[in-house]
Design a protein around this motif. Structure first.
Motif, PDB file in Angstrom:
ATOM      1  N   HIS A  22      -3.379  -7.484  17.970  1.00  0.00           N
ATOM      2  CA  HIS A  22      -3.608  -8.917  18.018  1.00  0.00           C
ATOM      3  C   HIS A  22      -2.407  -9.793  18.576  1.00  0.00           C
ATOM      4  CE1 HIS A  22      -5.699 -12.494  17.410  1.00  0.00           C
ATOM      5  NE2 HIS A  22      -4.967 -12.736  16.413  1.00  0.00           N
ATOM      6  N   LYS A  23      -2.457 -10.483  19.772  1.00  0.00           N
ATOM      7  CA  LYS A  23      -1.528 -11.305  19.924  1.00  0.00           C
ATOM      8  C   LYS A  23      -2.182 -12.930  19.841  1.00  0.00           C
ATOM      9  CE  LYS A  23       1.312  -8.555  22.461  1.00  0.00           C
ATOM     10  NZ  LYS A  23       2.137  -8.071  23.573  1.00  0.00           N
ATOM     11  N   PRO A  24      -2.002 -13.712  18.883  1.00  0.00           N
ATOM     12  CA  PRO A  24      -2.749 -15.034  18.837  1.00  0.00           C
ATOM     13  C   PRO A  24      -2.290 -15.796  20.211  1.00  0.00           C
ATOM     14  CG  PRO A  24      -1.266 -14.642  17.007  1.00  0.00           C
ATOM     15  CD  PRO A  24      -1.204 -13.628  17.646  1.00  0.00           C
ATOM     16  N   SER A  25      -3.116 -16.766  20.667  1.00  0.00           N
ATOM     17  CA  SER A  25      -2.641 -17.504  21.648  1.00  0.00           C
ATOM     18  C   SER A  25      -2.989 -18.982  21.263  1.00  0.00           C
ATOM     19  CB  SER A  25      -3.514 -17.202  23.053  1.00  0.00           C
ATOM     20  OG  SER A  25      -4.719 -17.443  23.006  1.00  0.00           O
ATOM     21  N   ASP A  26      -2.402 -19.736  22.077  1.00  0.00           N
ATOM     22  CA  ASP A  26      -2.920 -21.318  21.582  1.00  0.00           C
ATOM     23  C   ASP A  26      -4.309 -21.601  21.821  1.00  0.00           C
ATOM     24  OD1 ASP A  26      -0.438 -21.712  20.904  1.00  0.00           O
ATOM     25  OD2 ASP A  26       0.365 -22.673  22.819  1.00  0.00           O
ATOM     26  N   ASP A  52     -12.620  -1.619  14.534  1.00  0.00           N
ATOM     27  CA  ASP A  52     -12.477  -0.111  13.928  1.00  0.00           C
ATOM     28  C   ASP A  52     -10.980  -0.020  13.811  1.00  0.00           C
ATOM     29  OD1 ASP A  52     -15.295   0.596  13.929  1.00  0.00           O
ATOM     30  OD2 ASP A  52     -15.159   0.894  16.165  1.00  0.00           O
ATOM     31  N   THR A  53     -10.673   0.483  12.608  1.00  0.00           N
ATOM     32  CA  THR A  53      -9.109   0.886  12.366  1.00  0.00           C
ATOM     33  C   THR A  53      -8.984   2.320  12.099  1.00  0.00           C
ATOM     34  OG1 THR A  53      -9.259   0.574  10.070  1.00  0.00           O
ATOM     35  CG2 THR A  53      -8.841  -1.359  11.437  1.00  0.00           C
ATOM     36  N   GLN A  54      -7.759   2.791  12.041  1.00  0.00           N
ATOM     37  CA  GLN A  54      -7.745   4.276  11.856  1.00  0.00           C
ATOM     38  C   GLN A  54      -8.341   4.634  10.430  1.00  0.00           C
ATOM     39  OE1 GLN A  54      -3.484   5.642  12.101  1.00  0.00           O
ATOM     40  NE2 GLN A  54      -3.876   7.238  11.133  1.00  0.00           N
ATOM     41  N   TYR A  55      -8.566   3.783   9.555  1.00  0.00           N
ATOM     42  CA  TYR A  55      -9.230   4.030   8.468  1.00  0.00           C
ATOM     43  C   TYR A  55     -10.641   3.484   8.022  1.00  0.00           C
ATOM     44  CZ  TYR A  55      -4.345   5.596   7.472  1.00  0.00           C
ATOM     45  OH  TYR A  55      -3.192   6.165   7.574  1.00  0.00           O
ATOM     46  N   VAL A  86     -13.301  -2.997   9.674  1.00  0.00           N
ATOM     47  CA  VAL A  86     -13.179  -4.290   8.986  1.00  0.00           C
ATOM     48  C   VAL A  86     -13.935  -5.044   9.609  1.00  0.00           C
ATOM     49  CG1 VAL A  86     -11.342  -5.888   7.996  1.00  0.00           C
ATOM     50  CG2 VAL A  86     -10.802  -3.661   8.107  1.00  0.00           C
ATOM     51  N   GLN A  87     -14.728  -5.927   8.845  1.00  0.00           N
ATOM     52  CA  GLN A  87     -15.536  -7.067   9.433  1.00  0.00           C
ATOM     53  C   GLN A  87     -15.526  -8.271   8.427  1.00  0.00           C
ATOM     54  OE1 GLN A  87     -19.523  -6.482  10.411  1.00  0.00           O
ATOM     55  NE2 GLN A  87     -19.551  -8.087  11.857  1.00  0.00           N
ATOM     56  N   VAL A  88     -15.325  -9.476   8.942  1.00  0.00           N
ATOM     57  CA  VAL A  88     -15.402 -10.682   7.889  1.00  0.00           C
ATOM     58  C   VAL A  88     -16.356 -11.707   8.461  1.00  0.00           C
ATOM     59  CG1 VAL A  88     -13.062 -10.215   6.982  1.00  0.00           C
ATOM     60  CG2 VAL A  88     -13.599 -11.844   8.766  1.00  0.00           C
ATOM     61  N   GLY A 108      -7.131  -5.094  11.083  1.00  0.00           N
ATOM     62  CA  GLY A 108      -8.628  -5.288  11.387  1.00  0.00           C
ATOM     63  C   GLY A 108      -9.045  -6.712  10.795  1.00  0.00           C
ATOM     64  N   TYR A 109      -8.581  -6.988   9.777  1.00  0.00           N
ATOM     65  CA  TYR A 109      -8.969  -8.378   9.003  1.00  0.00           C
ATOM     66  C   TYR A 109      -8.598  -9.358  10.142  1.00  0.00           C
ATOM     67  CZ  TYR A 109      -9.494 -12.028   5.360  1.00  0.00           C
ATOM     68  OH  TYR A 109      -9.761 -13.201   4.396  1.00  0.00           O
ATOM     69  N   ILE A 110      -7.648  -9.470  10.337  1.00  0.00           N
ATOM     70  CA  ILE A 110      -7.029 -10.738  11.182  1.00  0.00           C
ATOM     71  C   ILE A 110      -7.583 -10.764  12.676  1.00  0.00           C
ATOM     72  CG2 ILE A 110      -4.958 -11.610  12.327  1.00  0.00           C
ATOM     73  CD1 ILE A 110      -3.163 -10.489  10.266  1.00  0.00           C
ATOM     74  N   GLN A 111      -8.078  -9.832  13.217  1.00  0.00           N
ATOM     75  CA  GLN A 111      -8.747  -9.493  14.370  1.00  0.00           C
ATOM     76  C   GLN A 111     -10.064 -10.175  14.118  1.00  0.00           C
ATOM     77  OE1 GLN A 111      -8.318  -5.955  16.479  1.00  0.00           O
ATOM     78  NE2 GLN A 111      -6.276  -6.306  16.822  1.00  0.00           N
ATOM     79  N   SER A 112     -10.732  -9.644  12.962  1.00  0.00           N
ATOM     80  CA  SER A 112     -12.208  -9.975  12.634  1.00  0.00           C
ATOM     81  C   SER A 112     -12.405 -11.520  12.498  1.00  0.00           C
ATOM     82  CB  SER A 112     -12.911  -9.161  11.838  1.00  0.00           C
ATOM     83  OG  SER A 112     -14.088  -9.386  11.553  1.00  0.00           O
ATOM     84  N   LEU A 113     -11.415 -11.898  11.644  1.00  0.00           N
ATOM     85  CA  LEU A 113     -11.225 -13.320  11.358  1.00  0.00           C
ATOM     86  C   LEU A 113     -11.115 -14.402  12.568  1.00  0.00           C
ATOM     87  CD1 LEU A 113     -11.256 -15.701   9.258  1.00  0.00           C
ATOM     88  CD2 LEU A 113      -8.734 -15.388   8.824  1.00  0.00           C
TER      89      LEU A 113
END
Length: 143
Positions: free
Chosen positions: A35-39, A62-65, A68-70, A129-134
């Motif tokens: 994930h690369k946040p952008s403005d 989907d992560t290796q383990y 994750v969804q929020v 996964g958390y960061i991307q879903s958020l």
């Protein structure tokens, strides 16, 4: 005298080795790039748009383990709560990691009022996964 020379040489070699190492990079999650946040995807309310209120569900990542969804709850554009809908729980270790990482990630997100938060050490994949879903939930809120 000889000990001092050996100690100084050893410390110098260790310092040079540590400085030559590359900075730590977060691992990518399965099925996507890091994930690369952008403005443009900033969770702050853009100028000229109404502040949103409601609960917005992020994409399942989907992560290796595991997945994750929020869901993020916003009031007038401010994050008031983040609920974890799905987290890796295939075995006891996954559950243990989730139990300490997810509350920390939620606390960070509430404090930062964005998905621009640090990963939890020892839970890199779950954190990503958390960061991307958020971020996807916040993108929906500000679309």
């Amino acid at each position: 005298m000889r000990r001092a020379v050996l100690a100084t040489t050893g410390i110098s070699a260790l310092t040079v080795t540590l400085l030559a190492l590359k900075p730590h990079q977060l691992p990518t999650v399965a099925g996507g790039a890091a994930h690369k946040p952008s403005d443009a995807a900033s969770p702050s309310t853009p100028a000229g748009s109404a502040a949103r209120t409601g609960t917005f569900t992020g994409d399942p990542i989907d992560t290796q383990y595991g997945t994750v969804q929020v869901a993020a709850t916003l009031a007038k554009g401010k994050i008031t709560a983040v609920k974890v809908l799905r987290a890796p729980d295939q075995n006891g270790r996954d559950q243990q990691i989730a139990s300490y990482a997810l509350p920390r990630l939620t606390q960070e997100a509430l404090g930062a009022q964005s998905a621009h938060i640090d990963a939890v050490s020892g839970a890199s994949y779950t954190s990503q996964g958390y960061i991307q879903s958020l971020q996807s939930a916040l993108d929906q809120a500000h679309a």
